[in-house]
Each structure stands twice: as structure tokens, then as C-alpha cells.
Design a protein around this motif. Structure first.
Motif, PDB file in Angstrom:
ATOM      1  N   ALA A 157      -4.374  -3.250 -10.165  1.00 31.30           N
ATOM      2  CA  ALA A 157      -3.493  -2.950 -10.522  1.00 31.30           C
ATOM      3  C   ALA A 157      -3.633  -5.060 -10.187  1.00 31.30           C
ATOM      4  O   ALA A 157      -2.372  -5.755 -10.498  1.00 31.30           O
ATOM      5  CB  ALA A 157      -2.064  -2.460  -9.479  1.00 31.30           C
ATOM      6  N   ARG A 199       1.745   7.765  -5.524  1.00 28.24           N
ATOM      7  CA  ARG A 199       1.344   7.562  -7.064  1.00 28.24           C
ATOM      8  C   ARG A 199      -0.111   8.382  -6.485  1.00 28.24           C
ATOM      9  O   ARG A 199      -0.215   8.866  -8.046  1.00 28.24           O
ATOM     10  CB  ARG A 199       0.671   5.952  -7.411  1.00 28.24           C
ATOM     11  CG  ARG A 199       2.013   5.149  -6.905  1.00 28.24           C
ATOM     12  CD  ARG A 199       1.591   4.105  -8.193  1.00 28.24           C
ATOM     13  NE  ARG A 199       2.467   3.112  -7.862  1.00 28.24           N
ATOM     14  CZ  ARG A 199       2.710   2.060  -8.736  1.00 28.24           C
ATOM     15  NH1 ARG A 199       2.187   1.723  -8.993  1.00 28.24           N
ATOM     16  NH2 ARG A 199       3.351   0.801  -8.400  1.00 28.24           N
ATOM     17  N   ILE A 200      -0.656   8.653  -5.608  1.00 29.08           N
ATOM     18  CA  ILE A 200      -2.355   9.048  -5.556  1.00 29.08           C
ATOM     19  C   ILE A 200      -2.047  10.322  -5.705  1.00 29.08           C
ATOM     20  O   ILE A 200      -0.929  11.081  -5.100  1.00 29.08           O
ATOM     21  CB  ILE A 200      -3.100   8.572  -4.943  1.00 29.08           C
ATOM     22  CG1 ILE A 200      -2.856   8.697  -2.535  1.00 29.08           C
ATOM     23  CG2 ILE A 200      -3.579   7.223  -4.533  1.00 29.08           C
ATOM     24  CD1 ILE A 200      -3.790   8.883  -2.081  1.00 29.08           C
ATOM     25  N   VAL A 229       0.860  -1.327   0.038  1.00 28.53           N
ATOM     26  CA  VAL A 229      -0.060  -0.020   0.540  1.00 28.53           C
ATOM     27  C   VAL A 229       0.517   1.282   0.011  1.00 28.53           C
ATOM     28  O   VAL A 229       0.836   2.174  -0.716  1.00 28.53           O
ATOM     29  CB  VAL A 229      -0.603  -0.011   1.490  1.00 28.53           C
ATOM     30  CG1 VAL A 229       0.115   0.279   2.442  1.00 28.53           C
ATOM     31  CG2 VAL A 229      -2.261   1.127   1.101  1.00 28.53           C
ATOM     32  N   LEU A 288      -6.665   2.064  -6.464  1.00 27.54           N
ATOM     33  CA  LEU A 288      -5.302   1.662  -7.419  1.00 27.54           C
ATOM     34  C   LEU A 288      -4.689  -0.086  -7.233  1.00 27.54           C
ATOM     35  O   LEU A 288      -4.357  -0.774  -8.244  1.00 27.54           O
ATOM     36  CB  LEU A 288      -3.721   2.786  -7.106  1.00 27.54           C
ATOM     37  CG  LEU A 288      -4.212   4.210  -7.914  1.00 27.54           C
ATOM     38  CD1 LEU A 288      -3.456   4.907  -6.946  1.00 27.54           C
ATOM     39  CD2 LEU A 288      -4.867   3.917  -9.097  1.00 27.54           C
ATOM     40  N   MET A 289      -4.371  -0.233  -5.987  1.00 32.47           N
ATOM     41  CA  MET A 289      -4.141  -1.410  -5.301  1.00 32.47           C
ATOM     42  C   MET A 289      -5.210  -2.735  -6.648  1.00 32.47           C
ATOM     43  O   MET A 289      -4.563  -3.794  -7.266  1.00 32.47           O
ATOM     44  CB  MET A 289      -4.604  -1.788  -3.794  1.00 32.47           C
ATOM     45  CG  MET A 289      -3.303  -1.375  -2.999  1.00 32.47           C
ATOM     46  SD  MET A 289      -3.482  -1.038  -1.047  1.00 32.47           S
ATOM     47  CE  MET A 289      -3.100  -3.118  -1.041  1.00 32.47           C
ATOM     48  N   ASP A 297       3.529   1.952  -1.563  1.00 34.15           N
ATOM     49  CA  ASP A 297       3.758   1.992  -3.356  1.00 34.15           C
ATOM     50  C   ASP A 297       2.911   3.012  -4.042  1.00 34.15           C
ATOM     51  O   ASP A 297       3.011   3.774  -4.692  1.00 34.15           O
ATOM     52  CB  ASP A 297       4.294   0.763  -4.134  1.00 34.15           C
ATOM     53  CG  ASP A 297       5.714   0.173  -4.025  1.00 34.15           C
ATOM     54  OD1 ASP A 297       6.489   1.045  -2.771  1.00 34.15           O
ATOM     55  OD2 ASP A 297       5.279  -0.969  -4.123  1.00 34.15           O
ATOM     56  N   TYR A 298       1.563   3.105  -3.576  1.00 34.18           N
ATOM     57  CA  TYR A 298       0.567   3.624  -3.855  1.00 34.18           C
ATOM     58  C   TYR A 298       0.103   5.051  -3.373  1.00 34.18           C
ATOM     59  O   TYR A 298      -0.889   5.736  -4.192  1.00 34.18           O
ATOM     60  CB  TYR A 298      -0.570   2.170  -3.936  1.00 34.18           C
ATOM     61  CG  TYR A 298      -0.054   1.305  -5.100  1.00 34.18           C
ATOM     62  CD1 TYR A 298      -1.018   1.128  -6.529  1.00 34.18           C
ATOM     63  CD2 TYR A 298       0.239  -0.177  -3.944  1.00 34.18           C
ATOM     64  CE1 TYR A 298      -0.266   0.161  -7.494  1.00 34.18           C
ATOM     65  CE2 TYR A 298       0.269  -1.149  -5.020  1.00 34.18           C
ATOM     66  CZ  TYR A 298      -0.100  -0.810  -6.428  1.00 34.18           C
ATOM     67  OH  TYR A 298       0.419  -2.241  -7.620  1.00 34.18           O
ATOM     68  N   HIS A 328      -3.938  -6.765  -6.935  1.00 38.06           N
ATOM     69  CA  HIS A 328      -4.078  -7.004  -5.465  1.00 38.06           C
ATOM     70  C   HIS A 328      -5.374  -6.883  -4.506  1.00 38.06           C
ATOM     71  O   HIS A 328      -6.343  -6.879  -5.025  1.00 38.06           O
ATOM     72  CB  HIS A 328      -3.201  -6.153  -4.631  1.00 38.06           C
ATOM     73  CG  HIS A 328      -1.952  -5.411  -5.088  1.00 38.06           C
ATOM     74  ND1 HIS A 328      -1.093  -6.379  -4.894  1.00 38.06           N
ATOM     75  CD2 HIS A 328      -1.712  -4.105  -5.846  1.00 38.06           C
ATOM     76  CE1 HIS A 328      -0.110  -6.562  -5.760  1.00 38.06           C
ATOM     77  NE2 HIS A 328      -0.254  -4.718  -6.398  1.00 38.06           N
ATOM     78  N   ASP A 380      -8.580   6.121  -2.359  1.00 37.45           N
ATOM     79  CA  ASP A 380      -7.744   5.905  -3.500  1.00 37.45           C
ATOM     80  C   ASP A 380      -6.370   4.974  -4.006  1.00 37.45           C
ATOM     81  O   ASP A 380      -6.690   4.501  -4.597  1.00 37.45           O
ATOM     82  CB  ASP A 380      -6.851   7.759  -4.085  1.00 37.45           C
ATOM     83  CG  ASP A 380      -8.105   8.565  -4.272  1.00 37.45           C
ATOM     84  OD1 ASP A 380      -9.375   8.395  -3.844  1.00 37.45           O
ATOM     85  OD2 ASP A 380      -8.433   9.662  -3.894  1.00 37.45           O
ATOM     86  N   ALA A 381      -5.583   5.156  -2.969  1.00 34.77           N
ATOM     87  CA  ALA A 381      -4.762   4.091  -2.569  1.00 34.77           C
ATOM     88  C   ALA A 381      -4.873   2.706  -2.435  1.00 34.77           C
ATOM     89  O   ALA A 381      -4.726   1.491  -3.464  1.00 34.77           O
ATOM     90  CB  ALA A 381      -3.797   3.974  -1.363  1.00 34.77           C
TER      91      ALA A 381
END
Length: 294
Positions: free
Chosen positions: A244, A224-225, A218, A240-241, A220-221, A246, A236-237
Motif C-alpha cells: 500500500a 484485513r489479512i 498496522v 500489505l503495508m 488496519d492491515y 507504507h 502478512d500484514a
């Protein structure tokens, strides 16, 4: 996989409870004779977590002080023969075995607060407990989630689990809301997370509460948000997970949750815990009889 660490984001300003939170952290507002945060910490400890990572901001050091050893107070109580009070103080001061303090200098949302814990957490799954969400449950809410997580982890090592409850449709705009597929009586595989949607746009009325078990991916994401309205949102993270690949699951916990971050919820919390004490319940019944006639 045992969860050893829990992150407690307690850096928020507590604006919904002003003006008292101007000088007193909302997490230290008392529910009967104990501060709100202590109920949350008890849940973590009773669930087997042994390291607590506090994300604090300016003025929130008092939360740490509450759990620190006060030798002067101990000496005073001992000299006065107040053994019962001394035992209560020692219980609080010795409650947390391993405590890590991380400073969040600028309040930029829950996502940013959790990202601040990256170095303290390391490369292992961890829990997140929000300090203004109390859950009265037996077994504790986090312990329930940890048991579910263990079963899921045996099938996949890169999963995350979030606690949810069903709320009324008119209240969905107050929460992060999930959309997903039931994979068990109390378990949902999450496909979508929406932060505070309008009732007509909400994919469900399953609301995320302040309990998470997150895979360290988490972090890493969270990097990015984008910032939305001045804040980085954890939801939001999480989305994204999911996008991707996950796996994220939601667990419908068993118990009663209270939001102590607003006046109404705080009052309900006090009434609930007062009724768990026979002496205070009697006081409440007497008051209601005198004031309301029932």
C-alpha cells in the motif's frame, strides 16, 4: 517521536518446550536465577519504554504475578533479616512502572495477538518484543532500533522498523525472511516479507527476529489479512503495508540473539549467560575439564 509503549505477546502455549510448559509458562523458565521474560523487559526499560502491554492467555497470569508485589514474602524476608534477598525481590516488583494486561482467549497467531493490543496502544507507534527472543547487546537491541527509528521518522512519519539477523540458508524456513534494498550499512528498505520459505524459495537469508517498531496503521492491515493454518501472521500484514506504499525498514542489529523457545536454544542461552558470571564460568570450565577433558 518517542516510543512509550511496548507490546509483549506472551500468550503462546510453548509447545516446543513441553512437558514443562504444561504448568510453567515458557517465559518464566529460568536463565540462571531470572526468568527469560525479565531479560526482555530489562531491554525495554533500558531503552526508555515506560508502559508494557502484556498479551496473555489462560495460565499465563503467573507472568504478571512474578512482577506483582508480594507483601507476605517481603514481610517474611524482613523478619528473617534476609536483606539481600529482600532487595532482589523489591527490585523485580518495582521494575515495571506501568503494566497493561490484555487477554487473548484463543491462540490465533502473532498477528492476532498484536491486534488485541490496539486499544491499549492507541494511535501512536509502539514496540513489540517477543518473550522467547533474548538479545545480549550493548546498547540494548531495542535502543539501537529506536535511535535508527528516530532518524527515519524525521523523514517520514508513517514508517515501521523490524529487527533482522543473517541466518544460515538451511534455517531460513524457521523465520520470516525479507527481501529489499540496502540503504545503509545496517539498514534495508524492505520490499517483500515471506513467512518461513523453503531455502530454494527464500529471497534472502535475512531473518526477522522478535523486535519490531510498528506504526499504528498496522492494526488496519491486521484486520484485513486471512487466517493461514489457523493463525493470523504479522508478516502478512506487513506485506500489505508495503504493497500500500507504507515504508518498512529492516535493521541488522549488533549483538547476540538467542531463541529460548526450543531445547537447543535454551541450553545455549544458559551457557552464554553463565559465562558472563565469573563464578559460574569457573563451574562450567571445571565440568568441561572433568567430563570432556578440556
Amino acid at each position: 517521536m518517542m516510543i512509550k509503549k511496548a507490546v509483549l505477546p506472551v500468550a503462546g502455549l510453548g509447545t516446543r518446550m513441553l512437558p514443562i510448559t504444561k504448568v510453567v509458562p515458557k517465559e518464566l523458565l529460568p536463565v540462571i536465577e531470572r526468568p527469560t521474560i525479565e531479560y526482555v523487559i530489562d531491554e525495554a526499560i533500558q531503552s526508555g519504554v515506560n508502559t508494557l502491554v502484556f498479551i496473555i492467555s489462560q495460565g499465563k497470569g503467573k507472568i504478571i504475578d512474578y512482577f506483582d508485589i508480594d507483601l507476605n514474602l517481603r514481610s517474611f524476608l524482613k523478619e528473617r533479616g534476609k536483606t539481600e534477598l529482600l532487595a532482589k525481590v523489591q527490585e523485580v516488583e518495582e521494575k515495571i512502572k506501568h503494566l497493561i494486561e490484555v487477554r487473548q482467549k484463543v491462540p490465533e497467531g502473532l498477528g492476532h495477538a498484536i491486534l488485541m493490543a490496539e486499544k491499549a496502544v492507541g494511535n501512536e507507534p509502539f514496540a513489540v518484543l517477543l518473550g522467547d527472543d533474548l538479545v545480549d547487546a550493548d546498547p540494548p537491541c531495542l535502543k539501537q532500533m529506536l535511535e535508527v527509528y528516530q532518524n527515519l521518522f524525521s523523514k517520514s512519519s508513517e514508517i515501521s522498523l523490524i529487527g533482522v539477523e543473517e541466518v544460515t540458508w538451511e534455517n531460513v524456513s524457521k523465520y520470516g525472511i525479507i527481501d529489499g534494498e540496502r540503504v545503509g550499512t545496517d539498514l534495508i528498505k524492505v520490499k517483500k516479507v515471506v513467512e518461513k520459505p523453503k531455502p530454494e524459495e527464500a529471497p534472502s537469508n535475512f531473518a526477522i527476529i522478535g523486535r519490531y517498531i510498528l506504526n499504528p496503521i498496522v492494526f488496519d492491515y491486521l484486520k484485513r489479512i486471512p487466517k493461514v493454518n489457523g493463525e493470523y501472521q504479522l508478516t502478512d500484514a506487513i506485506q500489505l503495508m508495503i504493497d500500500a506504499g507504507h515504508e518498512v525498514y529492516a535493521y541488522l542489529f549488533k549483538g547476540k540473539r538467542f531463541d529460548t523457545g526450543n531445547k537447543e536454544g535454551f541450553f545455549q542461552t544458559i551457557l552464554h549467560y553463565a559465562c558472563k558470571d565469573p563464578r559460574l564460568e569457573a563451574v562450567l570450565r571445571s565440568f568441561c575439564q572433568e567430563r570432556f577433558g578440556f
